[in-house]
Write a protein that holds these residues in place. Structure first.
Motif, PDB file in Angstrom:
ATOM      1  N   ILE A 598       1.008  -0.882  -0.130  1.00  0.00           N
ATOM      2  CA  ILE A 598       0.057  -0.254  -0.215  1.00  0.00           C
ATOM      3  C   ILE A 598       1.198   0.791   0.165  1.00  0.00           C
ATOM      4  O   ILE A 598       1.292   1.408   0.669  1.00  0.00           O
ATOM      5  CB  ILE A 598      -0.598   0.070   1.473  1.00  0.00           C
ATOM      6  N   VAL A 599       1.082   1.898  -1.076  1.00  0.00           N
ATOM      7  CA  VAL A 599       1.843   3.059  -1.093  1.00  0.00           C
ATOM      8  C   VAL A 599       0.927   4.465  -0.912  1.00  0.00           C
ATOM      9  O   VAL A 599      -0.013   4.812  -2.115  1.00  0.00           O
ATOM     10  CB  VAL A 599       2.509   3.237  -2.758  1.00  0.00           C
ATOM     11  N   PRO A 600       1.283   5.904  -0.444  1.00  0.00           N
ATOM     12  CA  PRO A 600       0.282   6.217   0.009  1.00  0.00           C
ATOM     13  C   PRO A 600       0.606   7.152  -1.165  1.00  0.00           C
ATOM     14  O   PRO A 600       1.641   7.359  -1.608  1.00  0.00           O
ATOM     15  CB  PRO A 600       0.939   7.126   1.667  1.00  0.00           C
ATOM     16  N   LEU A 601      -0.491   7.687  -1.944  1.00  0.00           N
ATOM     17  CA  LEU A 601      -0.126   8.681  -2.723  1.00  0.00           C
ATOM     18  C   LEU A 601       0.885   9.592  -2.827  1.00  0.00           C
ATOM     19  O   LEU A 601       1.778  10.505  -3.309  1.00  0.00           O
ATOM     20  CB  LEU A 601      -2.004   9.235  -3.026  1.00  0.00           C
ATOM     21  N   ILE A 602       0.456  10.505  -1.413  1.00  0.00           N
ATOM     22  CA  ILE A 602       1.948  11.757  -1.457  1.00  0.00           C
ATOM     23  C   ILE A 602       3.242  11.140  -1.508  1.00  0.00           C
ATOM     24  O   ILE A 602       3.855  11.975  -2.021  1.00  0.00           O
ATOM     25  CB  ILE A 602       1.474  12.415   0.616  1.00  0.00           C
ATOM     26  N   ALA A 603       3.782   9.796  -1.120  1.00  0.00           N
ATOM     27  CA  ALA A 603       4.913   8.938  -1.134  1.00  0.00           C
ATOM     28  C   ALA A 603       5.402   9.541  -2.521  1.00  0.00           C
ATOM     29  O   ALA A 603       6.652   9.347  -3.156  1.00  0.00           O
ATOM     30  CB  ALA A 603       4.738   7.877  -0.549  1.00  0.00           C
ATOM     31  N   VAL A 604       4.447   8.588  -3.123  1.00  0.00           N
ATOM     32  CA  VAL A 604       4.387   8.793  -4.487  1.00  0.00           C
ATOM     33  C   VAL A 604       4.463  10.345  -5.398  1.00  0.00           C
ATOM     34  O   VAL A 604       5.493  10.668  -6.442  1.00  0.00           O
ATOM     35  CB  VAL A 604       3.251   8.296  -5.583  1.00  0.00           C
ATOM     36  N   HIS A 605       3.816  11.110  -5.220  1.00  0.00           N
ATOM     37  CA  HIS A 605       3.855  12.160  -5.732  1.00  0.00           C
ATOM     38  C   HIS A 605       4.963  13.023  -5.094  1.00  0.00           C
ATOM     39  O   HIS A 605       6.096  14.029  -6.138  1.00  0.00           O
ATOM     40  CB  HIS A 605       2.805  13.199  -4.997  1.00  0.00           C
ATOM     41  N   LEU A 606       5.938  12.275  -4.043  1.00  0.00           N
ATOM     42  CA  LEU A 606       7.172  13.799  -3.182  1.00  0.00           C
ATOM     43  C   LEU A 606       8.400  12.453  -3.873  1.00  0.00           C
ATOM     44  O   LEU A 606       9.029  13.227  -4.442  1.00  0.00           O
ATOM     45  CB  LEU A 606       7.475  13.065  -1.799  1.00  0.00           C
ATOM     46  N   ARG A 649      22.290  10.771  -2.988  1.00  0.00           N
ATOM     47  CA  ARG A 649      21.415  10.316  -1.743  1.00  0.00           C
ATOM     48  C   ARG A 649      20.789  10.826  -1.925  1.00  0.00           C
ATOM     49  O   ARG A 649      19.293  10.213  -1.518  1.00  0.00           O
ATOM     50  CB  ARG A 649      22.325  11.274  -0.615  1.00  0.00           C
ATOM     51  N   THR A 650      20.601  12.304  -2.817  1.00  0.00           N
ATOM     52  CA  THR A 650      18.721  12.232  -3.022  1.00  0.00           C
ATOM     53  C   THR A 650      17.916  11.352  -3.712  1.00  0.00           C
ATOM     54  O   THR A 650      16.647  11.590  -3.583  1.00  0.00           O
ATOM     55  CB  THR A 650      18.389  14.237  -3.326  1.00  0.00           C
ATOM     56  N   ALA A 651      18.895  10.994  -4.622  1.00  0.00           N
ATOM     57  CA  ALA A 651      17.876  10.101  -6.000  1.00  0.00           C
ATOM     58  C   ALA A 651      17.880   8.514  -4.647  1.00  0.00           C
ATOM     59  O   ALA A 651      16.917   7.883  -5.112  1.00  0.00           O
ATOM     60  CB  ALA A 651      19.188   9.756  -6.545  1.00  0.00           C
ATOM     61  N   ALA A 652      18.075   8.565  -3.755  1.00  0.00           N
ATOM     62  CA  ALA A 652      18.516   7.204  -3.062  1.00  0.00           C
ATOM     63  C   ALA A 652      17.342   7.566  -2.363  1.00  0.00           C
ATOM     64  O   ALA A 652      15.754   6.121  -1.785  1.00  0.00           O
ATOM     65  CB  ALA A 652      19.867   6.522  -2.431  1.00  0.00           C
ATOM     66  N   LEU A 653      16.907   8.837  -1.544  1.00  0.00           N
ATOM     67  CA  LEU A 653      15.302   8.545  -0.809  1.00  0.00           C
ATOM     68  C   LEU A 653      13.961   8.102  -1.310  1.00  0.00           C
ATOM     69  O   LEU A 653      13.568   7.904  -0.964  1.00  0.00           O
ATOM     70  CB  LEU A 653      15.846  10.163  -0.213  1.00  0.00           C
ATOM     71  N   PRO A 654      14.514   8.965  -2.375  1.00  0.00           N
ATOM     72  CA  PRO A 654      12.551   8.529  -2.736  1.00  0.00           C
ATOM     73  C   PRO A 654      12.128   6.924  -2.124  1.00  0.00           C
ATOM     74  O   PRO A 654      10.936   6.116  -1.988  1.00  0.00           O
ATOM     75  CB  PRO A 654      12.794   9.096  -4.254  1.00  0.00           C
ATOM     76  N   PHE A 655      13.179   6.217  -3.626  1.00  0.00           N
ATOM     77  CA  PHE A 655      13.110   4.848  -3.507  1.00  0.00           C
ATOM     78  C   PHE A 655      12.589   3.974  -1.966  1.00  0.00           C
ATOM     79  O   PHE A 655      12.209   3.539  -1.734  1.00  0.00           O
ATOM     80  CB  PHE A 655      13.999   3.608  -4.033  1.00  0.00           C
ATOM     81  N   LEU A 656      13.778   4.644  -0.754  1.00  0.00           N
ATOM     82  CA  LEU A 656      13.567   4.546   0.617  1.00  0.00           C
ATOM     83  C   LEU A 656      11.833   4.946   1.028  1.00  0.00           C
ATOM     84  O   LEU A 656      11.803   4.078   1.502  1.00  0.00           O
ATOM     85  CB  LEU A 656      14.728   4.778   1.096  1.00  0.00           C
ATOM     86  N   PHE A 657      11.816   6.162   0.601  1.00  0.00           N
ATOM     87  CA  PHE A 657      10.906   5.822   1.677  1.00  0.00           C
ATOM     88  C   PHE A 657       9.290   5.516   1.197  1.00  0.00           C
ATOM     89  O   PHE A 657       8.436   5.653   1.234  1.00  0.00           O
ATOM     90  CB  PHE A 657      10.527   7.510   1.762  1.00  0.00           C
ATOM     91  N   ILE A 658       9.036   5.269  -0.442  1.00  0.00           N
ATOM     92  CA  ILE A 658       8.012   4.665  -0.556  1.00  0.00           C
ATOM     93  C   ILE A 658       7.829   3.352   0.062  1.00  0.00           C
ATOM     94  O   ILE A 658       6.974   2.247  -0.175  1.00  0.00           O
ATOM     95  CB  ILE A 658       8.728   4.341  -2.485  1.00  0.00           C
ATOM     96  N   PHE A 659       8.606   2.409   0.300  1.00  0.00           N
ATOM     97  CA  PHE A 659       8.868   1.140   0.553  1.00  0.00           C
ATOM     98  C   PHE A 659       9.220   1.136   2.063  1.00  0.00           C
ATOM     99  O   PHE A 659       8.557   0.253   3.143  1.00  0.00           O
ATOM    100  CB  PHE A 659      10.102  -0.137   0.851  1.00  0.00           C
ATOM    101  N   ASN A 660       9.442   2.968   2.970  1.00  0.00           N
ATOM    102  CA  ASN A 660       9.465   2.816   4.264  1.00  0.00           C
ATOM    103  C   ASN A 660       9.161   3.619   4.564  1.00  0.00           C
ATOM    104  O   ASN A 660       9.525   5.234   4.967  1.00  0.00           O
ATOM    105  CB  ASN A 660      10.416   2.451   4.789  1.00  0.00           C
ATOM    106  N   THR A 661       7.702   3.861   4.216  1.00  0.00           N
ATOM    107  CA  THR A 661       6.787   5.354   4.381  1.00  0.00           C
ATOM    108  C   THR A 661       7.060   5.535   6.440  1.00  0.00           C
ATOM    109  O   THR A 661       7.203   7.157   6.404  1.00  0.00           O
ATOM    110  CB  THR A 661       5.497   5.293   4.626  1.00  0.00           C
ATOM    111  N   ASP A 662       7.620   5.571   6.865  1.00  0.00           N
ATOM    112  CA  ASP A 662       7.934   6.333   8.972  1.00  0.00           C
ATOM    113  C   ASP A 662       9.145   7.273   8.203  1.00  0.00           C
ATOM    114  O   ASP A 662       9.141   7.992   8.710  1.00  0.00           O
ATOM    115  CB  ASP A 662       8.771   5.246   9.131  1.00  0.00           C
ATOM    116  N   VAL A 668       3.406   7.980  12.697  1.00  0.00           N
ATOM    117  CA  VAL A 668       4.105   8.362  13.649  1.00  0.00           C
ATOM    118  C   VAL A 668       4.054   8.671  14.325  1.00  0.00           C
ATOM    119  O   VAL A 668       3.565  10.427  14.753  1.00  0.00           O
ATOM    120  CB  VAL A 668       5.693   8.156  12.963  1.00  0.00           C
ATOM    121  N   ASP A 669       4.297   8.619  15.591  1.00  0.00           N
ATOM    122  CA  ASP A 669       3.975   9.908  16.975  1.00  0.00           C
ATOM    123  C   ASP A 669       5.409  10.594  17.349  1.00  0.00           C
ATOM    124  O   ASP A 669       6.175   9.820  16.656  1.00  0.00           O
ATOM    125  CB  ASP A 669       3.211   8.848  18.368  1.00  0.00           C
TER     126      ASP A 669
END
Length: 853
Positions: A598-606, A649-662, A668-669
């Motif tokens: 389940i990929v949040p829409l905001i993660a895809v847009h970012l 590092r900027t190119a790697a981050l989007p792949f990481l936050f798609i799979f780890n939305t934390d 997240v609290d």
């Protein structure tokens, strides 16, 4: 964006002129252009303010304001952007004036004929048709002049596709669109040119660009650069670290990569070269830090405001989700610069000795505590003031701001003013941090007003930027005479009220000129969005991309990233984001569901946003790299390659936050968020060390590979934990109600669903079903709005209540539930950080042995 054939021949001034209009005519035409730009800025301030509603004059709806906005943009585009390289730069030819006026009239048609158009929706007259047939080519020509041929060509392809539908090959064929329907959809309705993208440019983006231009004119840009140098200049590679911080601070108020490079780069690049950085590395550091300015809240690139409309969440939420990746990306760039300085054996500037670590840490902690204390005082102080003052809250807070402004100006007047900008001056001695900090604290007040309105008052981004701009206008007009009055020794002349009026006028003109390209880009991208909605090409593309990626989500993301980079070679980041997000964002979400993620829409847009920005760096047409090379006198392709290397590092981050939305702080609290920030910072530093091939000493190849493994483990611990222990247990679909009753409320069940999509095609997808409160499983299903039935051993959905949670998740009548997975008790995924940190310890021991004594 314009493709530069001979980058070496261009100066920084020419490149920035290219960004805001390369023609600078003399005589009366220069006054006409300045007058139009000034009028445009004043119009935008008027429609953003509450004044039209208070006086009952000039109240315009969204369609009318978009029409006037585009009229200004097209007229100015023809006046300031020459048609060809050989066209005159010192005058405006008559054909350009004529095209500009006609373009403005056809763009303003929706404003001029609004009442008639509203009374006959969809009923196209000959006049409407003629206006659309003139307007679209004129807009495309304006886009070619202002942004290069790429965007205009892509828009033309989509227009041709709309008309030629019946003659297209198999998969791409559609029933076609008549010329009348095309003209109506693209120019007369708000589905095409005058759609959401132009609306965001009109409502939000202009005000933020104007805010940045006014702040720069007030002297904040120079203040931020001096502050960064005074804070970091005494460290190894100090100027480069100062460039990163200065660009981050400038990026907070500016949403343009090229403007950021030229603003901070003219000062920082010569300084970096002087301490030992090569021309290409000095340019690359500036590019990497400036491009990141677009992802830095609170004022992100123009595309971030489009997300508000496309994703349907408030701008404050976008800031929250974007903050952590942007912050750790900047921290990593500082570390990369530090590693480069170590490799080159650089020494600090000046004779100021760095303080011991304990004292430095204590100072930092005290500064952080002071800022936090001030923030809390402002938040709770004004929070108490508002109800206490009631109707007088606005004048009360305005009086408080006035007192703060006068107090900060008194502090500034008690210190020496900042030296004039001189990049050629040898930097033997650093400015004192305290003196620099105190000389411009009043520049932070408009940023405080902006953030307060956005975060606390929850005003719209446009209205927040308006109040920030009002504060800035007050500062521009009054800071010079007030500083003269408050400085008692009379040593310095800060200028007069008249100088402040000139500053304001020039700031308003600069803001409008900066907006010409963005206004044209969003309107032209509207043609592409309009074609997608009119022809249904989005569904075709979804099938095509799914076929190419073979249903693999990672491959799909790589294709999306590649498409963003390729389009970014010719499109500005805003247009790139509009095109890629409208075509591919829904496809990624759907494909994720089919893969059980389940990929949040905001993660895809970012994700799309990040790769659109990366296109400013990437050779062969990264314009930010050309701008930096023009300042550093280095090779633009080498500068671009080095900047891309720094930006991994900027190119790697989007792949990481798609799979780890934390990483986007989704669900997240606060305590968990702080922990994720700390661990993500460590992970990105390790990733930077691995890609630079240098940690404590020069790394061996296997050490770099192990560092990448450690970084991956810290970023995505769930990958390993899922291998050790499955997070879900399978239960029979027929036992859904029973399973629903057994699990705890507020947990989730994973359902695998099979059913027909909107066009009758069978598809499988995954749904995360939230578990509500309820005394039994049946009651919980009732709360969700689902009723089930059994047929031939299959569990099928019988009914879904309208407007229920189940309906929002896409569940429909007659879909089959293939499988149900319930969460299991298992170890926390964060435990996988421990073996990752142990492996890191092993690498540290290996490298410490090789460190020179």
């Amino acid at each position: 964006m314009q493709q530069v054939q001979q980058p070496e021949a261009h100066s920084a001034e020419e490149l920035i002129a290219q960004d805001v209009g390369a023609r600078l005519p003399q005589g009366s035409m220069s006054w006409v252009i300045a007058g139009l730009a000034l009028l445009w800025s004043l119009f935008q301030l008027w429609i953003a303010s509450p004044l039209p509603f208070m006086v009952g004059v000039g109240v315009l709806n969204d369609t009318e304001t978009r029409s006037i906005h585009l009229a200004f943009a097209i007229l100015l585009a023809y006046l300031v952007f020459p048609a060809l390289r050989s066209s005159p730069r010192d005058r405006v030819p008559l054909p350009d004036i004529a095209l500009g006026v006609i373009g403005a009239l056809v763009a303003g048609y929706l404003f001029l004929a609004y009442t008639q158009l509203a009374q006959r929706p969809g009923n196209l007259t000959t006049m409407d048709f003629t206006v659309a047939c003139i307007g679209i080519p004129l807009l495309l020509e304006a886009a070619r002049r202002a942004l290069g041929p790429a965007l205009a060509v892509i828009a033309l392809v989509f227009l041709a596709y709309s008309l030629a539908g019946p003659w297209m090959p198999g998969l791409l064929a559609h029933r076609g669109v008549s010329l009348n329907a095309l003209a109506n959809h693209q120019w007369i309705t708000t589905e095409g040119v005058f759609g959401i993208a132009l609306g965001v440019s009109t409502s939000f983006v202009f005000l933020f660009v104007l805010f940045g231009a006014l702040l720069e004119r007030a002297g904040a840009g120079h203040y931020f650069i001096q502050l960064a140098f005074s804070l970091l200049g005494h460290l190894r590679g100090g100027p480069a670290k100062a460039a990163v911080v200065a660009s981050a601070l400038t990026g907070v108020i500016s949403g343009s990569s090229i403007a950021n490079v030229v603003t901070t780069g003219t000062f920082t690049i010569p300084m970096m070269k002087r301490v030992g950085f090569s021309k290409e590395k000095a340019g690359a550091v500036e590019v990497a830090s400036s491009v990141n300015g677009q992802i830095m809240p609170p004022v992100m690139g123009a595309a971030a405001f489009l997300m508000v409309e496309y994703v349907g969440i408030p701008y404050v939420e976008i800031i929250k989700h974007a903050f952590l990746p942007a912050a750790i990306s900047y921290i990593a760039l500082l570390y990369i610069v530090h590693l480069e300085a170590l490799k080159l054996g650089m020494q600090p500037i000046g004779n100021r000795q760095p303080r011991p670590w304990l004292r430095r840490l204590t100072g930092f902690a005290f500064g952080a505590a002071l800022i936090s204390g001030l923030s809390l005082a402002v938040y709770y102080g004004l929070g108490w003031l508002k109800p206490a003052l009631g109707d007088y809250a606005l004048p009360g807070i305005a009086a408080l701001l006035l007192v703060a402004y006068l107090g900060l100006l008194k502090i500034a007047a008690s210190n020496e003013p900042l030296p004039a900008e001189d990049p050629e001056k040898t930097l033997d001695e650093l400015p004192q941090t305290r003196a620099v900090l105190l000389s411009g604290l009043h520049f932070l007040l408009p940023v405080v007003v902006l953030v307060w309105c956005l975060m606390v008052e929850r005003l719209s981004p446009g209205l927040s930027a308006f109040w920030g701009s009002v504060m800035l206008i007050a500062i521009l007009l009054t800071q010079r005479p007030l500083l003269n009055w408050l400085r008692t020794d009379g040593k310095h002349d800060y200028g007069s009220f008249g100088d402040g009026v000139v500053d304001l006028r020039e700031g308003l003109i600069a803001g409008a000129r900066n907006m010409i390209g963005i206004g044209i880009a969003t309107a032209t991208a509207g043609i592409i969005v309009g074609a997608v909605s009119q022809t249904g090409v989005g569904l075709v593309l979804a099938d095509l991309v799914e076929m190419l990626s073979m249903g693999n989500l990672l491959l799909m993301l790589l294709l999306t990233a590649l498409l963003s980079l390729i389009l970014g070679m010719g499109l500005p980041t805003t247009a790139n984001y509009i095109v890629v997000s409208s075509l591919l964002a829904p496809v990624i979400v759907t494909l994720g569901q089919q893969n059980g993620l389940i990929v949040p829409l905001i993660a895809v847009h970012l994700f799309v946003f990040y790769f659109g920005i990366m296109a400013d760096v990437t050779p062969p047409v990264g314009l930010a790299s050309f701008a930096a090379a023009a300042v550093s006198k280095g090779d633009p392709i080498k500068t671009g390659l080095t900047a891309f290397y720094y930006s991994l590092r900027t190119a790697a981050l989007p792949f990481l936050f798609i799979f780890n939305t934390d990483l986007l702080l989704i669900n997240v609290d606060f305590a968990h968020g702080v922990l994720i920030f700390i661990v993500a910072t460590i992970a990105i530093l390790i990733f930077a060390a691995a890609t630079q091939g240098y940690f404590l000493v020069k790394s061996r190849w296997f050490e770099s590979a192990l560092l990448l493994l450690v970084a991956f483990t810290l970023f995505r611990p769930g990958f390993w934990m899922d291998m050790i222990h499955d997070p879900y247990r399978d239960t029979a679909p027929a036992e859904l109600a029973q399973t629903m009753g057994q699990v705890e409320a507020d947990s989730t069940l994973r359902l695998r669903i099979e059913g027909e999509d909107a066009v009758g095609k069978l598809r499988r997808f995954t749904v995360l079903l939230p578990v509500p409160d309820g005394e039994s499983g049946e009651r919980r299903l009732e709360h969700l709005g689902i009723t089930l039935y059994e047929q031939d051993g299959k569990t099928l959905i019988d009914n879904v209540a309208f407007g229920s949670t189940a309906a929002d998740l896409g569940l429909e009548f007659d879909q089959q539930i293939l499988s149900v997975q319930a969460p299991t008790e298992r170890w926390r995924k964060e435990l996988m950080w421990l073996p990752g940190l142990l492996l890191l310890g092993g690498i540290v021991l290996l490298q410490r042995r090789r460190q020179p004594a």
